[in-house]
Structure formats: structure tokens, C-alpha cells
Design an enzyme around this catalytic site. Sequence first.
Site, PDB file in Angstrom:
ATOM      1  CD  GLN A 125      67.227  10.851  31.211  1.00 33.41           C
ATOM      2  OE1 GLN A 125      66.117  10.324  31.270  1.00 33.41           O
ATOM      3  NE2 GLN A 125      68.305  10.264  31.653  1.00 33.41           N
ATOM      4  CB  SER A 128      67.734   7.944  24.192  1.00 36.04           C
ATOM      5  OG  SER A 128      67.648   7.391  25.480  1.00 36.04           O
ATOM      6  CB  SER A 160      59.761  11.179  29.496  1.00 38.06           C
ATOM      7  OG  SER A 160      60.055   9.824  29.317  1.00 38.06           O
ATOM      8  CD  GLU A 244      66.936   7.433  34.108  1.00 43.07           C
ATOM      9  OE1 GLU A 244      68.095   7.607  33.707  1.00 43.07           O
ATOM     10  OE2 GLU A 244      65.935   7.562  33.385  1.00 43.07           O
ATOM     11  CG  ASN A 370      64.787  -4.673  33.718  1.00 44.91           C
ATOM     12  OD1 ASN A 370      65.068  -3.488  33.896  1.00 44.91           O
ATOM     13  ND2 ASN A 370      63.768  -5.263  34.325  1.00 44.91           N
ATOM     14  CD  GLU A 371      66.634  -7.118  27.925  1.00 44.34           C
ATOM     15  OE1 GLU A 371      66.625  -5.907  28.258  1.00 44.34           O
ATOM     16  OE2 GLU A 371      65.623  -7.698  27.494  1.00 44.34           O
TER      17      GLU A 371
HETATM   18  C1  FAD Z   1      58.655   5.105  28.337  1.00 44.41           C
HETATM   19  C2  FAD Z   1      60.083   5.477  28.007  1.00 44.41           C
HETATM   20  C3  FAD Z   1      60.559   6.705  28.432  1.00 44.41           C
HETATM   21  C4  FAD Z   1      61.857   7.080  28.119  1.00 44.41           C
HETATM   22  N1  FAD Z   1      62.266   8.342  28.492  1.00 44.41           N
HETATM   23  C5  FAD Z   1      63.505   8.762  28.134  1.00 44.41           C
HETATM   24  C6  FAD Z   1      63.898  10.110  28.434  1.00 44.41           C
HETATM   25  O1  FAD Z   1      63.150  10.887  29.036  1.00 44.41           O
HETATM   26  N2  FAD Z   1      65.100  10.520  28.007  1.00 44.41           N
HETATM   27  C7  FAD Z   1      65.962   9.699  27.348  1.00 44.41           C
HETATM   28  O2  FAD Z   1      67.065  10.136  27.023  1.00 44.41           O
HETATM   29  N3  FAD Z   1      65.625   8.417  27.033  1.00 44.41           N
HETATM   30  C8  FAD Z   1      64.398   7.939  27.416  1.00 44.41           C
HETATM   31  N4  FAD Z   1      64.009   6.648  27.091  1.00 44.41           N
HETATM   32  C9  FAD Z   1      64.914   5.816  26.305  1.00 44.41           C
HETATM   33  C10 FAD Z   1      65.481   4.631  27.049  1.00 44.41           C
HETATM   34  O3  FAD Z   1      66.455   5.015  27.969  1.00 44.41           O
HETATM   35  C11 FAD Z   1      66.024   3.657  25.984  1.00 44.41           C
HETATM   36  O4  FAD Z   1      64.885   3.159  25.284  1.00 44.41           O
HETATM   37  C12 FAD Z   1      66.815   2.508  26.574  1.00 44.41           C
HETATM   38  O5  FAD Z   1      68.037   2.971  27.111  1.00 44.41           O
HETATM   39  C13 FAD Z   1      67.099   1.413  25.525  1.00 44.41           C
HETATM   40  O6  FAD Z   1      67.697   1.939  24.406  1.00 44.41           O
HETATM   41  P1  FAD Z   1      67.110   1.647  22.932  1.00 44.41           P
HETATM   42  O7  FAD Z   1      65.641   1.950  22.954  1.00 44.41           O
HETATM   43  O8  FAD Z   1      67.976   2.366  21.960  1.00 44.41           O
HETATM   44  O9  FAD Z   1      67.224   0.081  22.735  1.00 44.41           O
HETATM   45  P2  FAD Z   1      68.513  -0.767  22.301  1.00 44.41           P
HETATM   46  O10 FAD Z   1      69.699  -0.271  23.041  1.00 44.41           O
HETATM   47  O11 FAD Z   1      68.577  -0.764  20.813  1.00 44.41           O
HETATM   48  O12 FAD Z   1      68.153  -2.202  22.835  1.00 44.41           O
HETATM   49  C14 FAD Z   1      67.239  -3.082  22.165  1.00 44.41           C
HETATM   50  C15 FAD Z   1      67.242  -4.418  22.922  1.00 44.41           C
HETATM   51  O13 FAD Z   1      68.544  -5.022  22.831  1.00 44.41           O
HETATM   52  C16 FAD Z   1      69.039  -5.291  24.141  1.00 44.41           C
HETATM   53  N5  FAD Z   1      70.474  -5.052  24.200  1.00 44.41           N
HETATM   54  C17 FAD Z   1      71.144  -4.001  23.659  1.00 44.41           C
HETATM   55  N6  FAD Z   1      72.472  -4.120  23.950  1.00 44.41           N
HETATM   56  C18 FAD Z   1      72.621  -5.260  24.687  1.00 44.41           C
HETATM   57  C19 FAD Z   1      73.729  -5.910  25.304  1.00 44.41           C
HETATM   58  N7  FAD Z   1      74.971  -5.425  25.214  1.00 44.41           N
HETATM   59  N8  FAD Z   1      73.501  -7.053  25.995  1.00 44.41           N
HETATM   60  C20 FAD Z   1      72.261  -7.574  26.115  1.00 44.41           C
HETATM   61  N9  FAD Z   1      71.158  -6.993  25.549  1.00 44.41           N
HETATM   62  C21 FAD Z   1      71.333  -5.857  24.850  1.00 44.41           C
HETATM   63  C22 FAD Z   1      68.336  -4.289  25.035  1.00 44.41           C
HETATM   64  O14 FAD Z   1      68.343  -4.685  26.369  1.00 44.41           O
HETATM   65  C23 FAD Z   1      66.938  -4.261  24.414  1.00 44.41           C
HETATM   66  O15 FAD Z   1      66.155  -5.336  24.874  1.00 44.41           O
HETATM   67  C24 FAD Z   1      62.715   6.221  27.392  1.00 44.41           C
HETATM   68  C25 FAD Z   1      62.236   4.977  26.975  1.00 44.41           C
HETATM   69  C26 FAD Z   1      60.938   4.607  27.277  1.00 44.41           C
HETATM   70  C27 FAD Z   1      60.446   3.258  26.800  1.00 44.41           C
END
Ligand code: FAD
Length: 389
Positions: A125, A128, A160, A244, A370-371
Site C-alpha cells: 500500500q 502515506s 509495509s 482497513e 486512533n486520535e
Molecule cells: C507499522 C506501520 C505500518 C504502516 N504501513 C503502511 C502502509 O503499508 N502503507 C501506507 O501508506 N502507510 C502505512 N503506514 C503509515 C500510517 O498510515 C501513518 O503512520 C499514519 O496514518 C499516521 O501518519 P503519520 O505517521 O504521518 O503521523 P502524523 O499524521 O504526523 O501524526 C502524528 C501524531 O499527531 C496526531 N495528529 C495528527 N493530526 C491530528 C489531528 N487533526 N487531530 C488530532 N491528532 C492529530 C496523530 O494522531 C499522531 O499521534 C504504516 C504505519 C505503521 C506504524
Amino acid sequence: MDLGLTAADAEFRREARDWLAAHVPAEPLPSLETAEGFAAHREWERELYTGRWSAVTWPEAYGGRGASLLRWLLFEEEYYAARAPGRVSQNGVSLLAPTLFEHGTQEQLARVLPAMASGATIWAQAWSEPGAGSDLAALRSSAVRTDGGWLLRGHKTWSSRAAFADRAFGLFRSHPGADRPHNGLTYLMFDLAAPGVTVRPIGRLDGKPAFAELFLEDVFVPDADVIGEPGQGWRVAMSTAGNERGLTLRSPGRFTAAAGRLAALWRATADPADTALRDRVADALIGARAYQLAAYAGVARLTEGGTPGAAASLTKVFWSELDIALHETALDLLGPRGELAATATEAPDHGSWADGWIFALAGPVYAGTNEIQRDIIAERLLGLPKGRR
Ligand SMILES: Cc1cc2nc3c(=O)[nH]c(=O)nc-3n(C[C@H](O)[C@H](O)[C@H](O)COP(=O)(O)OP(=O)(O)OC[C@H]3O[C@@H](n4cnc5c(N)ncnc54)[C@H](O)[C@@H]3O)c2cc1C
């Protein structure tokens, strides 16, 4: 509600149980996050496909059994109870396939699904980006129109298993002048071995190399690999997201089996006077059972024509928190022995509780944090006012 199974459903369950008993490898396969383990898991997918168990709900024409969602739940319960290997094809079977069934063409279904079911093509996928995780619509990778297709440019991350996968699906900005960030996106499938693709593993705490980021430099994708209408990618993506977060990524079988093993561990190792630990084991059992019943109710709703919708966010928060609590309880029961690596000969249960705990920690992050899910629950299910962004 009648929770009994028909004779035909019970027979289906028995058939799955017998097949798994005869085929699940006696020793766990190496981790699917390594090259060796990935290859072994691909072989396992092939075996599942040969038995027609790799995608039970799909039509027979694509390698499935045309089974109902209820039977999928039953199969998953048997699968986890048998401790069968993790599904390396999960991104394809759980995320891309439902999207194709909803938005794909007949030609795409016929071309993509059989190879997905057999494990010949393993999917990653690619949603991100470094600046677009929770705020997915902020994505900047682009698809630029060219003769007969599109040229992809940009940087995807946190993908992943992408280090070993064959193909990927993702969202790209195709109409940069669109009025809102959610508009003007296109959903495409592309080859990870295509010219212009660089796959770079991201270092992980456990040292396993499958997690990766992708750099795309003018990667050609033919029109045949666009899912849905160009510019309408957000709508297509939201059906993937519902799957998902909701049912298909985490069936309750996974948690009922793990909670059962936890109870067995408690009986084998615990000090009966430790009522605090006993209560946590009971909470895990109750949580898994509650999730199971909620999933059965969800399947009944879907079967009557409903969609996962915002309720998928509720499910996602529940299973991700249950998974952490369940594994933490197991590690507290095991004490220091629980921390032994899977490779240590004395690691209880092949180190699966420690491995499972590390993976569970990511549950509140992947598939949408989860947020963000709590915001969706507050706004769309509880009707609370929009939070400050
Ligand atoms: C083990 C693992 C596997 C993954 N696999 C894939 C994959 O296969 N393909 C893929 O595309 N992606 C994948 N991801 C990415 C995943 O979907 C993102 O990490 C996730 O959507 C969070 O985005 P970010 O890491 O950019 O964090 P951010 O969006 O930068 O968030 C950082 C923190 O801020 C909080 N936050 C951000 N905006 C808000 C808001 N508006 N209100 C309240 N809180 C907020 C978030 O909840 C989080 O706690 C994977 C992630 C992990 C950890």
C-alpha cells in the site's frame, strides 16, 4: 438474533479446520518481514490457493469459494486457532481487492485477482508520504498525463513489506488546479520493479528489513491501471480505508485465539493469588468475545446491504487497544522470560508474545491513528461539533 450456525455453515467450519490441521506447518515460518520469510510465506499463500482458502469470499472464477462474510469469519477463527502463518498477501486481499470489487473494471478483476490469490503478485500500500499521513489529502506525489497513461513522481513512505512486494497501489495528485485538496486525485496500481522506482528499507527497532519508502521518478503507468475515474481517487480510497479500519484487516478470530492462549498461559504459570493479573486476563477474554459478537452483528448489517462507514473507526480503536492490553498481560505473566527474542531456544512460545507486543504497539498508528479515529467517532457517530484542526 439467532447466533446458531446452519448445518452447512458448521460443515464449512469443519472443512476449514480439517484442511488447516493437515497443512499448517508444524514449526512457525521465519518472519515475513525478512527476504527468507517473505519467500516462505509466498509459498504458503500458494498452498492456501491450491486448497481454495486464500480468499474465501471471492467468486470461484478468481480463485475463491463464493463464501459469505459469516463463513469468512468462521474461516478466520479456525485459521488463528490453528496458528497458521501470517498473511503476506494481506494488503492485496484485504485492501486492494475490496476496492477493485467496488470500483474496478471486469478486465482489472480478471487480470489482478487470480495472481493476488495465488501469491504470484504480492501488493504493497503506497498511500502515506512524509507530509501526508493523518492528513492524507495533503499528499504531493503526482500523476502527470502522458500518451496512453500517467507518469508518477514523488515520495511515498511507511509502506509495509514494500521491500519485497511486487506491485503497489496508491493515490496521486493528477489535477493540481482542483478546488479542494481531496479533489483531483487518482488511484493507480504500479509495478515496484518498473523503471524509475527506488525502494529503500526503513530501519526498524527489530532490524527486519521489509518496511520501506518509495521514490518515484517518471514511472509509467498505463490507463488500464487506473482504478475508478481519474480525479476521483479520494472516493475510491475511502472504500479501502473503511475495509482497513473495519472488519477485513483484523478479524476477531485473531483476538479470540490470542485471548484463549493467554488464558491457557495464566492457568499454566500464574499465582492464583494475583487477582489483578487474573482480572486483566478476564478483561482480555471479555474484550475478544465482545469484539467477536460485534463483528458478527457487523457482518449481519453488511449482508443486509450496509457499508462499514464511520463505525469502522470504532472497531479500529477497539481492536488496536485490545491487542496491546492482551500482549502486555501476557508479558507480565511471563516476566523476564517473555522478553527473550524469537531466536532464543528458551523463548516461550517461539517469542510470539514479545513479537506480538511490538507489533501491537503500531496498531494505534497504522490504518489511521486512533486520535483521528476518535475525531471521526465524535463527529460522525456521536454528532459532536467539529474539533479544532
Ligand atoms: C507499522 C506501520 C505500518 C504502516 N504501513 C503502511 C502502509 O503499508 N502503507 C501506507 O501508506 N502507510 C502505512 N503506514 C503509515 C500510517 O498510515 C501513518 O503512520 C499514519 O496514518 C499516521 O501518519 P503519520 O505517521 O504521518 O503521523 P502524523 O499524521 O504526523 O501524526 C502524528 C501524531 O499527531 C496526531 N495528529 C495528527 N493530526 C491530528 C489531528 N487533526 N487531530 C488530532 N491528532 C492529530 C496523530 O494522531 C499522531 O499521534 C504504516 C504505519 C505503521 C506504524
